[in-house]
Scaffold this motif. Structure first.
Motif, short mmCIF file in Angstrom:
data_model
loop_
_atom_site.label_atom_id
_atom_site.label_comp_id
_atom_site.label_asym_id
_atom_site.label_seq_id
_atom_site.Cartn_x
_atom_site.Cartn_y
_atom_site.Cartn_z
N GLY A 129 0.89 -1.07 -0.22
CA GLY A 129 0.10 0.27 -0.02
C GLY A 129 1.13 1.05 -0.04
N ARG A 130 0.10 2.30 0.46
CA ARG A 130 1.36 3.58 0.44
C ARG A 130 0.56 4.57 1.66
NH1 ARG A 130 1.03 7.08 -5.13
NH2 ARG A 130 2.88 8.40 -4.69
N ILE A 131 1.53 5.24 2.14
CA ILE A 131 1.64 6.27 3.07
C ILE A 131 0.72 7.61 2.68
CG2 ILE A 131 2.50 7.56 5.14
CD1 ILE A 131 2.68 4.60 5.36
N ASN A 157 2.10 17.05 8.75
CA ASN A 157 2.82 15.71 8.95
C ASN A 157 2.52 15.33 10.42
OD1 ASN A 157 4.26 13.87 8.04
ND2 ASN A 157 6.27 14.51 8.43
N ARG A 158 1.73 15.49 10.99
CA ARG A 158 1.32 15.01 12.43
C ARG A 158 0.44 13.78 12.19
NH1 ARG A 158 -1.41 20.13 15.52
NH2 ARG A 158 -2.73 19.91 13.48
N LYS A 159 -0.33 13.87 11.37
CA LYS A 159 -1.41 12.77 11.01
C LYS A 159 -1.19 12.12 9.84
CE LYS A 159 -3.98 12.20 15.14
NZ LYS A 159 -3.87 11.10 15.85
N LEU A 160 -0.95 10.81 9.63
CA LEU A 160 -0.75 10.03 8.51
C LEU A 160 -1.80 9.08 8.18
CD1 LEU A 160 3.14 10.06 7.88
CD2 LEU A 160 1.45 11.65 6.64
N GLN A 161 -2.11 8.76 7.07
CA GLN A 161 -2.76 7.67 6.56
C GLN A 161 -2.30 6.35 6.13
OE1 GLN A 161 -6.40 8.68 4.53
NE2 GLN A 161 -7.44 9.65 6.28
N LEU A 162 -2.31 5.13 6.71
CA LEU A 162 -1.85 4.01 5.90
C LEU A 162 -2.89 3.37 4.92
CD1 LEU A 162 0.54 1.95 5.41
CD2 LEU A 162 -0.66 0.68 7.54
N ARG A 163 -2.91 3.51 3.85
CA ARG A 163 -3.88 2.95 2.76
C ARG A 163 -3.17 1.44 2.34
NH1 ARG A 163 -8.26 4.70 -0.63
NH2 ARG A 163 -8.43 3.37 -2.24
N PRO A 183 10.60 1.33 2.43
CA PRO A 183 11.64 1.11 1.49
C PRO A 183 13.04 1.69 1.83
CG PRO A 183 10.30 2.32 0.25
CD PRO A 183 9.52 1.96 1.46
N TYR A 184 13.13 2.74 2.77
CA TYR A 184 14.26 3.70 2.94
C TYR A 184 14.61 3.05 4.51
CZ TYR A 184 10.42 6.48 4.66
OH TYR A 184 9.07 7.08 5.29
N PRO A 239 5.15 10.85 3.73
CA PRO A 239 3.72 10.94 2.76
C PRO A 239 4.20 10.56 1.56
CG PRO A 239 3.59 12.75 4.32
CD PRO A 239 4.99 12.29 4.40
N GLY A 240 3.38 9.58 1.00
CA GLY A 240 3.63 9.32 -0.52
C GLY A 240 4.61 7.92 -0.59
N SER A 241 5.05 7.67 0.52
CA SER A 241 6.06 6.45 0.47
C SER A 241 5.24 5.19 0.09
CB SER A 241 6.81 6.21 1.71
OG SER A 241 7.55 7.34 1.95
N PHE A 242 5.74 4.16 -0.53
CA PHE A 242 5.12 2.75 -0.66
C PHE A 242 5.58 1.79 0.54
CE2 PHE A 242 4.87 4.34 -5.09
CZ PHE A 242 3.78 4.16 -5.52
#
Length: 410
Positions: free
Chosen positions: A102-104, A245-251, A273-274, A316-319
């Motif tokens: 998924g993605r962040i 960048n305080r809250k993020l979603q994992l999809r 990946p990093y 955000p945007g990371s796989f």
């Protein structure tokens, strides 16, 4: 006559010897037999029992001693020079796992897109607006000037329009009472005034000699910039995205075959990946937002969305490699993933035999939650395996047989 006399003397001597018990003799063979008969009869029995005891002791020792053939010696000194750790196998709770990807994503309301309030030429502020740069709420990011375009300076035009609309409205307000202007004309003048006022107030406090200043509405960092110095922009055109960048979603994107299993999903782990870290949503104040029950025309996967607090390391945007965790099972044997090695499709662990002895053992593995892996067969409760440093132990196995002087503590 002489010969007859000698024979008579010998016959008499033999007769006297046979009658005298003190001169009784036996041949060598008979002496051995009679000596054996006068010895203690239990001696032979004890010798026989001792021989049997030695044989039984060796057999029992062989039965009680474990088979150490193929043992690998990895000394304490070798372990001290490496990142070495042991793990004792004990039953524990283990979640059923759905491995997917998924993605962040940024959380809703945690990002702001800054758009151009006017049309004109963009000038960057003194601060370099590179991606990742931090910005403060109210900080000026750009100025937009329309002085050099055909329509003229926007601020001057807006102010002039506002002043004219205000004068017309005030005049109509006086004349409508005397019925010199109609009510409809008055309403039109009022609407034109309010519209001009809104446009003017939107820029009057942001104007400078360089043009209209564009500032950040929130504190955060620059996620991406879409304009460069000297570019012409239209009103409403996006200029930059600022993220808190305080809250993020994992999809997570999940195959439809797991639809029924998704009903029990409550938590998730993920890897990026990093770095090599395993992120646990339960440790990041994560919560499940939604589980999709349908797909769109462009995708064959069901979305599962979590929200979590960003520790500052997640971009955000990371796989992401994602492990969805469902209902836990009790009394399951697991080991850390680092304890398992693979050789031509066969999986192994290194079981500790004693302080410096280890045995390579084949195991059957099950699902992994990204941190631990389930052991279906090959290990028993209470055994100890190498959880860190398995590669070094494997290399030590190439050194050959057990060295002389190594002993096992039982």
């Amino acid at each position: 006559m002489k010969k007859t006399f000698i024979i008579s003397l010998l016959t008499a001597a033999i007769a006297v010897g046979c009658n005298n018990p003190n001169t009784h003799t036996h041949p060598e063979g008979e002496e051995h037999i009679h000596a054996a008969e006068h010895e203690d009869p239990s001696a032979e029995t004890e010798a026989h029992d001792l021989h049997d005891h030695d044989e039984h002791s060796e057999e029992e020792h062989a039965a009680e001693s474990p088979d150490h053939s193929g043992e690998i010696i990895f000394t304490k000194e070798q372990a001290a020079r490496t990142d070495f750790e042991l793990y004792k196998v004990e039953p524990s709770a283990f979640h059923e796992v759905i491995a997917t990807s998924g993605r962040i994503m940024p959380a809703q309301g945690d990002e702001a897109t800054v758009s151009a309030p006017v049309s004109g030429i963009v000038s960057l502020s003194g601060k370099k607006l590179s991606d990742g740069a931090t910005v403060q709420k109210g900080e000026t990011l750009f100025t937009i000037s329309s002085k050099e375009i055909a329509d003229g300076d926007y601020i001057t035009r807006v102010r002039t329009t506002y002043e004219q609309a205000k004068t017309a409205y005030e005049r109509a307000e006086k004349l409508v009472a005397d019925k010199i202007v109609t009510q409809s004309e008055y309403e039109q003048a009022k609407a034109a005034y309010e519209q001009a006022k809104t446009a003017y107030e939107a820029v009057k406090d942001k104007s400078s000699d360089r043009g209209v200043e564009v500032s950040s509405p929130i504190r955060g960092f620059i996620k991406n910039t879409t304009v460069t110095e000297g570019a012409f922009v239209e009103t409403g055109q996006p200029l930059v995205t600022v993220s808190q960048n305080r809250k993020l979603q994992l999809r997570a994107e999940v195959s439809q075959k797991y639809l029924n299993a998704l009903q029990t999903v409550t938590d998730a782990n993920f890897k990026l990946p990093y770095d090599d870290r395993l992120y646990s949503l339960s440790e990041m104040n994560g919560r499940l937002l939604s589980v999709g029950h349908s797909t769109d025309a462009n995708a064959a996967f069901l979305p599962v969305i979590f929200e979590f607090d960003n520790s500052g390391n997640v971009i955000p945007g990371s796989f992401a490699e994602i492990y969805l965790l469902s209902a836990p099972q009790q009394n399951v044997l697991t080991v850390p993933i680092s304890a398992v090695t693979e050789d031509q499709g066969i999986y192994y662990v290194f079981v500790q035999l004693d302080e410096e002895g280890y045995m390579k053992r084949e195991v059957e593995i099950g699902a992994s939650d990204g941190k631990n892996i389930r052991i279906l067969s090959g290990l028993s409760t209470g055994e100890t395996v190498v959880s860190r440093g398995a590669v070094q132990v494997k290399m030590a196995s190439f050194s050959g047989a057990i060295p002389h002087g190594h002993s096992h503590a039982h």
